[in-house]
Enzyme design. Structure first.
Site, PDB file in Angstrom:
ATOM      1  N   CYS A  62     -99.009  52.867 -24.359  1.00 39.87           N
ATOM      2  CA  CYS A  62     -97.749  53.560 -24.680  1.00 39.87           C
ATOM      3  C   CYS A  62     -98.009  55.027 -25.025  1.00 39.87           C
ATOM      4  O   CYS A  62     -98.929  55.343 -25.775  1.00 39.87           O
ATOM      5  CB  CYS A  62     -97.065  52.865 -25.853  1.00 39.87           C
ATOM      6  SG  CYS A  62     -95.474  53.609 -26.272  1.00 39.87           S
ATOM      7  N   CYS A  66     -97.033  56.238 -32.681  1.00 35.59           N
ATOM      8  CA  CYS A  66     -96.690  55.497 -33.912  1.00 35.59           C
ATOM      9  C   CYS A  66     -97.996  55.043 -34.600  1.00 35.59           C
ATOM     10  O   CYS A  66     -98.780  54.299 -34.004  1.00 35.59           O
ATOM     11  CB  CYS A  66     -95.819  54.298 -33.565  1.00 35.59           C
ATOM     12  SG  CYS A  66     -94.421  54.727 -32.484  1.00 35.59           S
ATOM     13  N   CYS A  69     -99.306  51.388 -34.616  1.00 34.98           N
ATOM     14  CA  CYS A  69     -99.155  50.520 -33.447  1.00 34.98           C
ATOM     15  C   CYS A  69    -100.413  50.350 -32.596  1.00 34.98           C
ATOM     16  O   CYS A  69    -100.980  51.315 -32.099  1.00 34.98           O
ATOM     17  CB  CYS A  69     -98.016  51.023 -32.577  1.00 34.98           C
ATOM     18  SG  CYS A  69     -97.652  49.855 -31.236  1.00 34.98           S
ATOM     19  N   CYS A 106     -87.087  37.303 -27.401  1.00 31.69           N
ATOM     20  CA  CYS A 106     -87.114  38.768 -27.449  1.00 31.69           C
ATOM     21  C   CYS A 106     -88.255  39.313 -26.591  1.00 31.69           C
ATOM     22  O   CYS A 106     -89.416  38.950 -26.786  1.00 31.69           O
ATOM     23  CB  CYS A 106     -87.276  39.235 -28.890  1.00 31.69           C
ATOM     24  SG  CYS A 106     -87.367  41.032 -29.017  1.00 31.69           S
ATOM     25  N   CYS A 137     -82.884  39.099 -26.308  1.00 36.27           N
ATOM     26  CA  CYS A 137     -83.110  40.330 -27.066  1.00 36.27           C
ATOM     27  C   CYS A 137     -84.184  41.113 -26.330  1.00 36.27           C
ATOM     28  O   CYS A 137     -85.069  40.512 -25.695  1.00 36.27           O
ATOM     29  CB  CYS A 137     -83.581  39.987 -28.479  1.00 36.27           C
ATOM     30  SG  CYS A 137     -84.023  41.443 -29.464  1.00 36.27           S
ATOM     31  N   CYS A 197     -80.471  44.962 -33.525  1.00 38.00           N
ATOM     32  CA  CYS A 197     -81.539  44.451 -34.384  1.00 38.00           C
ATOM     33  C   CYS A 197     -82.319  45.683 -34.816  1.00 38.00           C
ATOM     34  O   CYS A 197     -82.921  46.363 -33.973  1.00 38.00           O
ATOM     35  CB  CYS A 197     -82.414  43.483 -33.592  1.00 38.00           C
ATOM     36  SG  CYS A 197     -83.910  42.998 -34.472  1.00 38.00           S
ATOM     37  N   ARG A 272     -84.704  39.330 -41.195  1.00 43.69           N
ATOM     38  CA  ARG A 272     -85.844  38.622 -40.609  1.00 43.69           C
ATOM     39  C   ARG A 272     -87.154  38.989 -41.284  1.00 43.69           C
ATOM     40  O   ARG A 272     -87.512  40.162 -41.391  1.00 43.69           O
ATOM     41  CB  ARG A 272     -85.945  38.899 -39.105  1.00 43.69           C
ATOM     42  CG  ARG A 272     -87.076  38.079 -38.458  1.00 43.69           C
ATOM     43  CD  ARG A 272     -87.084  38.150 -36.941  1.00 43.69           C
ATOM     44  NE  ARG A 272     -85.791  37.808 -36.417  1.00 43.69           N
ATOM     45  CZ  ARG A 272     -85.035  38.629 -35.689  1.00 43.69           C
ATOM     46  NH1 ARG A 272     -85.471  39.806 -35.367  1.00 43.69           N
ATOM     47  NH2 ARG A 272     -83.865  38.239 -35.268  1.00 43.69           N
TER      48      ARG A 272
HETATM   49  N1  SAM Z   1     -91.931  50.403 -27.792  1.00 51.89           N
HETATM   50  C1  SAM Z   1     -90.709  49.960 -28.337  1.00 51.89           C
HETATM   51  C2  SAM Z   1     -90.326  50.687 -29.597  1.00 51.89           C
HETATM   52  O1  SAM Z   1     -91.154  51.203 -30.302  1.00 51.89           O
HETATM   53  O2  SAM Z   1     -89.127  50.712 -29.871  1.00 51.89           O
HETATM   54  C3  SAM Z   1     -90.652  48.474 -28.584  1.00 51.89           C
HETATM   55  C4  SAM Z   1     -91.849  47.732 -29.130  1.00 51.89           C
HETATM   56  S1  SAM Z   1     -92.442  48.224 -30.748  1.00 51.89           S
HETATM   57  C5  SAM Z   1     -93.968  47.404 -30.821  1.00 51.89           C
HETATM   58  C6  SAM Z   1     -91.349  47.340 -31.870  1.00 51.89           C
HETATM   59  C7  SAM Z   1     -91.567  47.470 -33.344  1.00 51.89           C
HETATM   60  O3  SAM Z   1     -92.687  46.713 -33.748  1.00 51.89           O
HETATM   61  C8  SAM Z   1     -91.832  48.845 -33.915  1.00 51.89           C
HETATM   62  O4  SAM Z   1     -90.687  49.606 -34.060  1.00 51.89           O
HETATM   63  C9  SAM Z   1     -92.425  48.495 -35.282  1.00 51.89           C
HETATM   64  O5  SAM Z   1     -91.421  48.441 -36.255  1.00 51.89           O
HETATM   65  C10 SAM Z   1     -93.041  47.115 -35.053  1.00 51.89           C
HETATM   66  N2  SAM Z   1     -94.512  47.162 -35.166  1.00 51.89           N
HETATM   67  C11 SAM Z   1     -95.384  47.639 -34.244  1.00 51.89           C
HETATM   68  N3  SAM Z   1     -96.655  47.561 -34.674  1.00 51.89           N
HETATM   69  C12 SAM Z   1     -96.598  47.018 -35.921  1.00 51.89           C
HETATM   70  C13 SAM Z   1     -97.594  46.700 -36.901  1.00 51.89           C
HETATM   71  N4  SAM Z   1     -98.876  46.937 -36.703  1.00 51.89           N
HETATM   72  N5  SAM Z   1     -97.181  46.137 -38.054  1.00 51.89           N
HETATM   73  C14 SAM Z   1     -95.870  45.906 -38.273  1.00 51.89           C
HETATM   74  N6  SAM Z   1     -94.891  46.196 -37.393  1.00 51.89           N
HETATM   75  C15 SAM Z   1     -95.240  46.748 -36.228  1.00 51.89           C
HETATM   76  C1  DTB Z   2     -89.885  43.880 -35.053  1.00 52.03           C
HETATM   77  O1  DTB Z   2     -89.273  44.484 -35.944  1.00 52.03           O
HETATM   78  N1  DTB Z   2     -91.090  43.349 -35.197  1.00 52.03           N
HETATM   79  C2  DTB Z   2     -91.559  42.774 -33.955  1.00 52.03           C
HETATM   80  C3  DTB Z   2     -90.322  42.948 -33.032  1.00 52.03           C
HETATM   81  N2  DTB Z   2     -89.413  43.687 -33.836  1.00 52.03           N
HETATM   82  C4  DTB Z   2     -90.474  43.520 -31.697  1.00 52.03           C
HETATM   83  C5  DTB Z   2     -92.832  43.340 -33.473  1.00 52.03           C
HETATM   84  C6  DTB Z   2     -93.975  43.259 -34.451  1.00 52.03           C
HETATM   85  C7  DTB Z   2     -95.204  43.762 -33.780  1.00 52.03           C
HETATM   86  C8  DTB Z   2     -96.436  43.609 -34.621  1.00 52.03           C
HETATM   87  C9  DTB Z   2     -97.647  44.152 -33.963  1.00 52.03           C
HETATM   88  C10 DTB Z   2     -98.058  43.483 -32.690  1.00 52.03           C
HETATM   89  O2  DTB Z   2     -98.086  42.238 -32.588  1.00 52.03           O
HETATM   90  O3  DTB Z   2     -98.399  44.193 -31.727  1.00 52.03           O
HETATM   91 FE1  SF4 Z   3     -95.128  52.601 -28.278  1.00 49.15          FE
HETATM   92 FE2  SF4 Z   3     -95.940  51.027 -30.233  1.00 49.15          FE
HETATM   93 FE3  SF4 Z   3     -94.520  53.183 -30.814  1.00 49.15          FE
HETATM   94 FE4  SF4 Z   3     -93.327  51.102 -29.547  1.00 49.15          FE
HETATM   95  S1  SF4 Z   3     -94.164  51.115 -31.632  1.00 49.15           S
HETATM   96  S2  SF4 Z   3     -93.140  53.276 -29.062  1.00 49.15           S
HETATM   97  S3  SF4 Z   3     -95.050  50.356 -28.329  1.00 49.15           S
HETATM   98  S4  SF4 Z   3     -96.563  53.169 -29.887  1.00 49.15           S
END
Ligand code: SAM
Ligand code: DTB
Ligand code: SF4
Length: 327
Positions: A62, A66, A69, A106, A137, A197, A272
């Site tokens: 990506c 973030c 992430c 989702c 979702c 959501c 959630r």
């Molecule tokens: N790329 C899209 C976005 O950012 O909107 C969708 C997928 S992204 C992984 C969805 C959500 O997962 C993020 O907004 C964040 O709140 C959550 N998330 C990602 N990595 C995480 C982590 N290591 N611990 C907790 N929540 C996480």
């Molecule tokens: C949300 O708030 N938490 C979920 C879902 N929406 C998409 C994602 C959590 C991702 C945690 C890190 C991972 O598994 O990559």
């Molecule tokens: Fe990309 Fe992860 Fe950020 Fe979603 S949360 S925009 S997958 S870097």
């Protein structure tokens, strides 16, 4: 004795002030949880939990930065970038989720925003999952008004897009898109008639004031998100937040407090208990349910990280006398 729940406290409000929300966070723990449980009972059956299943339909690589992430191309986390999954593979995963008792499926993609060609493929996935009788979702990054309308047309029920943290702390976590961008996407999703959501993450080194700011941002949206995921940071090696030496683990009771304040301020929303359950004790999760959480992600993984599997969750729900909510 805390005052009995007033009608005003049971009805959704959109004018929460930082001072009011801070006062909730500062209540004695037992009083806060009691109030949250009372609000919960005014809106929901107290022993029912909604089960959602996640599938990463497009993993890694990506362009966003973030700091939490594992899927960001900016960090070396060992997550390999994969192509968008095929339609049959997604439908097979959805059928398995339905068989395991999930009512919502989702689909998550590690995109900044979907390209038009990708959106065609995702719309076909949405239509296929919907035809299996599941709620749908998706979380695909930023979407335009036109993209949101296409997703709705394809049968998408919910769109997940998190605010993640307070407007003030946001710049410490993400620099490649703004809070305003996120609010705009949420507006497009609403305008298209989908349910929203939207929640955030705690345990990222934010202050109490930031947790207050995040809840105020969510609870003052013109319509509360129908689902509010509260994630506990999953520390993944290679991400800046996992490498930050100064980041103390969050006190589990502060996580419970955040759930309770989300429940009180957004009384009719599903709250959630999202990422972070893998390392959470049954007792902490029980407190989250007591504080008004009424939804979880089930299945052995979230997007890229582990989640308690079916056996452990069945045992947890059994231990607590909770039952799965049907769609
Ligand atoms: N790329 C899209 C976005 O950012 O909107 C969708 C997928 S992204 C992984 C969805 C959500 O997962 C993020 O907004 C964040 O709140 C959550 N998330 C990602 N990595 C995480 C982590 N290591 N611990 C907790 N929540 C996480
Ligand atoms: C949300 O708030 N938490 C979920 C879902 N929406 C998409 C994602 C959590 C991702 C945690 C890190 C991972 O598994 O990559
Ligand atoms: Fe990309 Fe992860 Fe950020 Fe979603 S949360 S925009 S997958 S870097």
């Amino acid at each position: 004795m805390p005052a009995p729940l007033s009608l005003a406290e049971a009805a959704p409000r959109h004018d929460w002030t930082p001072a009011e929300v801070r006062a909730l966070f500062e209540l004695p723990f037992v009083e806060l949880v009691f109030r949250a449980q009372s609000v919960h009972r005014a809106h929901f059956e107290p022993n029912a939990v909604q089960l959602s299943t996640l599938l990463s339909i497009k993993t890694g690589g990506c362009p966003e930065d973030c700091a939490y992430c594992p899927q960001s191309a900016h960090y070396d986390t060992g997550v390999d970038a994969a192509k968008l999954m095929s339609l049959p593979a997604v439908l097979a995963a959805a059928e398995a989720a339905r068989a395991a008792g999930a009512s919502r499926f989702c689909m998550g993609a590690a995109w900044r925003e979907p390209k038009e060609r990708d959106l065609d493929a995702v719309c076909a996935m949405v239509a296929g999952v919907k035809a299996l009788g599941l709620e749908t979702c998706a979380t695909l990054g930023m979407v335009t008004a036109a993209q949101a309308a296409r997703l709705k047309e394809a049968g998408l029920d919910y769109y997940n897009h998190n605010l993640d943290t307070s407007p003030e702390y946001y710049g410490e976590i993400i620099t490649t898109r703004t809070y305003r961008d996120r609010l705009d996407t949420l507006g497009h999703v609403r305008a298209a008639g989908m349910a929203v959501c939207c929640g955030g993450i705690v345990g990222m080194g934010e202050s109490l004031e930031d947790r207050v700011g995040m809840i105020v941002a969510l609870a003052t949206l013109p319509v509360h998100p129908e689902s509010v995921p509260i994630n506990l940071l999953v520390k993944v090696a290679g991400t800046p937040l996992a490498e930050a030496a100064a980041l103390d683990p969050l006190d589990p009771l502060d996580f419970v407090r955040t759930v309770a304040v989300a429940r009180i301020t957004m009384p009719a929303s599903m709250v959630r208990l999202s990422a972070g359950r893998e390392t959470m004790s049954d007792e902490t999760q029980a407190l989250c349910f007591l504080a008004g959480a009424n939804s979880i992600f089930c299945g052995p993984r979230l997007l890229t990280t582990p989640n308690p599997g079916r056996a452990r969750d069945e045992q947890l729900l059994d231990r607590l006398g909770l039952r799965a909510m049907s769609a």
